[in-house]
Design a protein around this motif. Structure first.
Motif, PDB file in Angstrom:
ATOM      1  N   LEU A   1       0.829  -1.204   0.000  1.00  0.00           N
ATOM      2  CA  LEU A   1       0.000   0.000   0.000  1.00  0.00           C
ATOM      3  C   LEU A   1       0.861   1.251   0.000  1.00  0.00           C
ATOM      4  CD1 LEU A   1      -2.663  -1.110   2.570  1.00  0.00           C
ATOM      5  CD2 LEU A   1      -3.083  -0.613   0.184  1.00  0.00           C
ATOM      6  N   LEU A   2       1.964   1.185   0.716  1.00  0.00           N
ATOM      7  CA  LEU A   2       2.813   2.357   0.810  1.00  0.00           C
ATOM      8  C   LEU A   2       3.407   2.722  -0.547  1.00  0.00           C
ATOM      9  CD1 LEU A   2       4.714   1.556   4.124  1.00  0.00           C
ATOM     10  CD2 LEU A   2       2.737   2.990   3.814  1.00  0.00           C
ATOM     11  N   LEU A   3       3.657   1.710  -1.366  1.00  0.00           N
ATOM     12  CA  LEU A   3       4.236   1.979  -2.683  1.00  0.00           C
ATOM     13  C   LEU A   3       3.319   2.849  -3.533  1.00  0.00           C
ATOM     14  CD1 LEU A   3       5.692  -1.532  -3.506  1.00  0.00           C
ATOM     15  CD2 LEU A   3       6.989   0.566  -3.133  1.00  0.00           C
TER      16      LEU A   3
ATOM     17  N   LEU B   1       5.796  12.576   1.807  1.00  0.00           N
ATOM     18  CA  LEU B   1       6.450  11.807   0.749  1.00  0.00           C
ATOM     19  C   LEU B   1       7.876  11.415   1.129  1.00  0.00           C
ATOM     20  CD1 LEU B   1       5.186  13.725  -2.416  1.00  0.00           C
ATOM     21  CD2 LEU B   1       4.376  11.534  -1.501  1.00  0.00           C
ATOM     22  N   HIS B   2       8.546  12.282   1.849  1.00  0.00           N
ATOM     23  CA  HIS B   2       9.906  11.973   2.307  1.00  0.00           C
ATOM     24  C   HIS B   2       9.886  10.739   3.223  1.00  0.00           C
ATOM     25  CE1 HIS B   2      13.917  12.448   3.979  1.00  0.00           C
ATOM     26  NE2 HIS B   2      13.372  12.428   5.193  1.00  0.00           N
ATOM     27  N   HIS B   3       8.943  10.710   4.150  1.00  0.00           N
ATOM     28  CA  HIS B   3       8.852   9.565   5.063  1.00  0.00           C
ATOM     29  C   HIS B   3       8.335   8.321   4.347  1.00  0.00           C
ATOM     30  CE1 HIS B   3      10.092  11.632   8.635  1.00  0.00           C
ATOM     31  NE2 HIS B   3       9.204  12.597   8.440  1.00  0.00           N
ATOM     32  N   LYS B   4       7.498   8.522   3.342  1.00  0.00           N
ATOM     33  CA  LYS B   4       7.023   7.376   2.560  1.00  0.00           C
ATOM     34  C   LYS B   4       8.187   6.675   1.888  1.00  0.00           C
ATOM     35  CE  LYS B   4       5.922   7.221  -1.630  1.00  0.00           C
ATOM     36  NZ  LYS B   4       5.426   7.327  -3.000  1.00  0.00           N
TER      37      LYS B   4
ATOM     38  N   ALA C   1      13.299  -1.323   5.152  1.00  0.00           N
ATOM     39  CA  ALA C   1      12.664  -0.367   6.061  1.00  0.00           C
ATOM     40  C   ALA C   1      12.410  -1.001   7.422  1.00  0.00           C
ATOM     41  CB  ALA C   1      11.351   0.127   5.466  1.00  0.00           C
ATOM     42  N   SER C   2      12.700  -0.254   8.463  1.00  0.00           N
ATOM     43  CA  SER C   2      12.490  -0.742   9.827  1.00  0.00           C
ATOM     44  C   SER C   2      11.046  -0.464  10.251  1.00  0.00           C
ATOM     45  CB  SER C   2      13.446  -0.029  10.782  1.00  0.00           C
ATOM     46  OG  SER C   2      13.076   1.328  10.894  1.00  0.00           O
TER      47      SER C   2
ATOM     48  N   VAL D   1       6.838   5.988  11.594  1.00  0.00           N
ATOM     49  CA  VAL D   1       6.996   7.431  11.382  1.00  0.00           C
ATOM     50  C   VAL D   1       6.172   7.859  10.177  1.00  0.00           C
ATOM     51  CG1 VAL D   1       8.624   9.232  10.691  1.00  0.00           C
ATOM     52  CG2 VAL D   1       9.231   7.649  12.526  1.00  0.00           C
ATOM     53  N   TYR D   2       6.212   7.054   9.121  1.00  0.00           N
ATOM     54  CA  TYR D   2       5.418   7.371   7.934  1.00  0.00           C
ATOM     55  C   TYR D   2       3.928   7.398   8.273  1.00  0.00           C
ATOM     56  CZ  TYR D   2       2.845   6.807   3.629  1.00  0.00           C
ATOM     57  OH  TYR D   2       1.930   6.961   2.620  1.00  0.00           O
TER      58      TYR D   2
END
Length: 200
Positions: free
Chosen positions: A12-14, A33-36, A44-45, A51-52
């Motif tokens: 979903l994040l993609l 978008l930076h956090h995405k 990715a941790s 955070v995203y």
């Protein structure tokens, strides 16, 4: 206990938060978008994913008119609620489902999720009576749900592993379900009352 975004949201994040057609992205959107970008990276941790999700949630609160952000955040909430319920954290799952319903009262997945999680908070006697000796832990979990975290006990011995699961009952008591080497051997509706089908 820290919150962790479920791994299943990676896909979903993609697709998340692509340009919604407005033609411009403000400073807050660029931050999302930076956090995405960090959250969808192969390594990715859980912290970066969290955070995203938090950044996206804050963005949705500040910019509720941004339909794409709302949709993606809602999907994250639903996935997280489902994963919480799967590990027995029903009250936490209900909070997330209700947050979705607050913004989308007709959301069927959230409504069903709330009903199912509420049903799992306390076990009714008919479900306890449906237990049978020889059931696996998985079969019991399908019938009763997973116990609330902290409501299990495991004792390992050289020749056997005994495990106990405990549940609130709809009558206000505590039921115990007992396994030996992963197989159901006994259950009781209260500490003194054995469940009839399992004592035969």
């Amino acid at each position: 206990m820290s919150r962790i975004v479920p791994a299943t949201v990676a896909v979903l994040l993609l697709a998340a938060c692509s340009n919604d057609g407005s033609g411009s992205l403000d400073h807050d959107w660029l931050r999302v978008l930076h956090h995405k970008k960090a959250a969808v990276a192969p390594q990715a941790s859980p912290s970066e994913k969290q955070v995203y999700a938090d950044t996206l949630g804050a963005f949705v609160q500040q910019h509720p008119q941004h339909s794409r952000a709302r949709q993606v955040y809602q999907r994250i909430q639903l996935d997280f609620a489902r994963e919480l319920a799967a590990i027995g954290r029903y009250q936490d799952a209900i909070r997330f489902y209700r947050a979705v319903l607050a913004n989308d009262p007709t959301n069927r997945e959230a409504a069903h999720g709330v009903a199912d999680a509420v049903d799992r908070l306390a076990v009714p006697r008919p479900k306890l009576l449906a237990l049978e000796k020889g059931m696996s832990e998985r079969q019991v979990a399908q019938l009763l749900g997973k116990p609330i975290p902290g409501w299990t006990s495991k004792h390992k011995r050289p020749d056997v592993v005994n495990e106990s699961w405990y549940y609130r009952t709809s009558e206000g008591g505590i039921a115990g379900v007992y396994f030996r080497d992963g197989v159901l051997v006994a259950a009781e509706a209260t500490s003194q009352e054995k469940i009839a089908p399992l004592t035969r």
